[in-house]
Design an enzyme around this catalytic site. Structure first.
Site, PDB file in Angstrom:
ATOM      1  N   HIS A 189     -22.338 112.738 -36.216  1.00 28.51           N
ATOM      2  CA  HIS A 189     -23.015 113.595 -35.244  1.00 28.51           C
ATOM      3  C   HIS A 189     -22.638 115.022 -35.594  1.00 28.51           C
ATOM      4  O   HIS A 189     -21.470 115.307 -35.893  1.00 28.51           O
ATOM      5  CB  HIS A 189     -22.529 113.225 -33.844  1.00 28.51           C
ATOM      6  CG  HIS A 189     -23.339 113.781 -32.720  1.00 28.51           C
ATOM      7  ND1 HIS A 189     -24.650 114.205 -32.860  1.00 28.51           N
ATOM      8  CD2 HIS A 189     -23.026 113.965 -31.406  1.00 28.51           C
ATOM      9  CE1 HIS A 189     -25.097 114.612 -31.689  1.00 28.51           C
ATOM     10  NE2 HIS A 189     -24.136 114.484 -30.795  1.00 28.51           N
ATOM     11  N   ASP A 193     -17.547 112.962 -28.560  1.00 24.79           N
ATOM     12  CA  ASP A 193     -17.487 114.410 -28.741  1.00 24.79           C
ATOM     13  C   ASP A 193     -16.296 115.002 -27.982  1.00 24.79           C
ATOM     14  O   ASP A 193     -15.580 115.856 -28.504  1.00 24.79           O
ATOM     15  CB  ASP A 193     -18.796 115.053 -28.278  1.00 24.79           C
ATOM     16  CG  ASP A 193     -19.973 114.666 -29.166  1.00 24.79           C
ATOM     17  OD1 ASP A 193     -19.763 114.508 -30.385  1.00 24.79           O
ATOM     18  OD2 ASP A 193     -21.090 114.503 -28.645  1.00 24.79           O
ATOM     19  N   GLY A 243     -15.280 102.899 -30.706  1.00 19.38           N
ATOM     20  CA  GLY A 243     -16.088 102.820 -29.496  1.00 19.38           C
ATOM     21  C   GLY A 243     -17.536 102.483 -29.764  1.00 19.38           C
ATOM     22  O   GLY A 243     -17.918 101.319 -29.801  1.00 19.38           O
ATOM     23  N   ASP A 263     -31.051 115.018 -32.351  1.00 24.63           N
ATOM     24  CA  ASP A 263     -30.408 113.878 -31.698  1.00 24.63           C
ATOM     25  C   ASP A 263     -30.294 114.084 -30.194  1.00 24.63           C
ATOM     26  O   ASP A 263     -30.611 113.186 -29.402  1.00 24.63           O
ATOM     27  CB  ASP A 263     -29.027 113.643 -32.315  1.00 24.63           C
ATOM     28  CG  ASP A 263     -28.366 112.387 -31.787  1.00 24.63           C
ATOM     29  OD1 ASP A 263     -28.802 111.287 -32.182  1.00 24.63           O
ATOM     30  OD2 ASP A 263     -27.437 112.482 -30.967  1.00 24.63           O
ATOM     31  N   SER A 273     -57.289  94.451 -27.066  1.00 24.73           N
ATOM     32  CA  SER A 273     -58.627  94.285 -26.488  1.00 24.73           C
ATOM     33  C   SER A 273     -59.355  95.620 -26.451  1.00 24.73           C
ATOM     34  O   SER A 273     -58.729  96.686 -26.407  1.00 24.73           O
ATOM     35  CB  SER A 273     -58.522  93.720 -25.070  1.00 24.73           C
ATOM     36  OG  SER A 273     -58.030  94.702 -24.180  1.00 24.73           O
TER      37      SER A 273
END
Length: 347
Positions: free
Chosen positions: A123, A99, A38, A207, A269
């Site tokens: 993860h 998950d 995925g 994360d 600038s």
């Protein structure tokens, strides 16, 4: 090696000290099974394959992602298998399902974690929140993590361009005595620019905070707020979008990435300098309480529970599409679609 980041010394691994040839040697007898195709799966699997490692992909047959894997060159029955068969064949199981997908697949994956195998994550969610996910690895396997600091799409794109995406690495469990060599070799193999050390808890809390904060949630909120103020004061959609999003993403942020924010301030600038220096601290002070509230929600597990509860519902993707449609149909992102078409490289 140890390098100073500001005044703090950290452990990092570079391609110079751990070259690709060494990574190949470490993993020469391994079968790397990438489970899931995925978000992270395609980039990591393709990079590993192109770097000369023995890689197979596990995915649900008949799914859109199975078809994507076939389109990417994975061959059913040779390098592409159903999830369970890939788990059986692999000596390193790269658990890259979502998950929610990891929670559902865990009982099956656990059955195939025989002694000496390695369980790899990108993860820290599943292991850190084990009370919520039920993911408790057996004691006789290595449990390791490589977390690229970006999307799988970016990981692949930068690899093809000859660049690299920085990644964190962690060792949760070293059952074989080879966990460090395995995790570093995999980190190099997936195309990391360099690897910095973390642990599963720190990875997931940083994360979840980052993606809800400056990486995605906060930046969209800031974009929307400035765009709406400009529009309310008579600015056209094209002007509001260019001053809010296009100049930042196409001109300024690449330069910040190359040279740092101090360089950016020094090379704009004097009017822009003065305004930026005067206003960055009020923005920090206004948003810091929101970030503190966010971090506390992550730290206490509230964000993890919200994700599990929401992402596990059968109508999640239907509701997700409605939420994404709200963004897609907003005037700001409709203006953005037109602006992107007008970029010189698209004409």
């Amino acid at each position: 090696m140890k390098l100073k980041f500001g005044s703090v010394e950290e452990n990092v691994v570079t391609r110079e000290e751990f070259p690709l040839e060494k990574a190949r040697e470490v993993l020469k007898d391994e079968v790397i099974a990438v489970l899931g195709y995925g978000v992270q799966g395609p980039g990591q699997a393709l990079n590993l394959k192109d770097n000369g490692f023995n890689v197979i992909v596990g995915q649900r047959k008949g799914s859109k992602t199975w078809d994507k894997a076939v389109a990417d060159g994975w061959v059913p029955g040779e390098t592409l298998f159903e999830l369970e068969e890939a788990c059986e064949k692999g000596t390193i199981l790269q658990f890259l399902l979502s998950d929610a997908g990891q929670i559902a697949a865990w009982p099956m994956v656990k059955r195939h974690l025989t002694p000496g195998k390695a369980l790899y994550f990108s993860h820290g969610f599943g292991v850190t929140y084990k009370e919520k996910t039920g993911i408790i690895p057996p004691a006789d396997v290595d449990v390791i993590l490589v977390a690229p600091k970006g999307s799988g799409t970016s990981l692949r794109r930068m690899f093809v361009e000859g660049r690299g995406l920085n990644s964190s690495y962690a060792i949760f469990q070293d059952a074989t005595g080879r966990a460090k060599d395995r995790v570093i070799a995999l980190g190099i193999g997936v195309g990391s620019g360099y690897l910095f050390e973390t642990d599963f808890y720190r990875e997931v809390t940083s994360d979840l905070t980052g993606e809800r904060g400056t990486l995605m949630g906060a930046i969209q909120g800031i974009f929307a707020a400035q765009y709406e103020v400009l529009r309310a004061n008579g600015h056209t959609p094209s002007e509001a979008f260019n001053e809010t999003v296009e100049e930042l993403t196409q001109s300024l942020m690449p330069l910040v990435a190359e040279n740092g924010m101090d360089w950016m301030y020094a090379n704009c600038s004097t009017t822009a300098q003065r305004g930026a220096l005067d206003w960055w601290k009020p923005f920090r002070d206004a948003t810091k309480p929101v970030f503190e509230e966010l971090y506390n929600s992550v730290k206490t597990g509230k964000e993890a529970q919200k994700s599990i509860d929401s992402n596990s519902k059968p109508d999640y993707r239907v509701k997700l599409e409605a939420e994404l449609k709200e963004l897609r149909d907003s005037e700001m992102w409709q203006a953005g679609a037109t602006v992107r078409k007008l970029r010189p490289e698209n004409n």
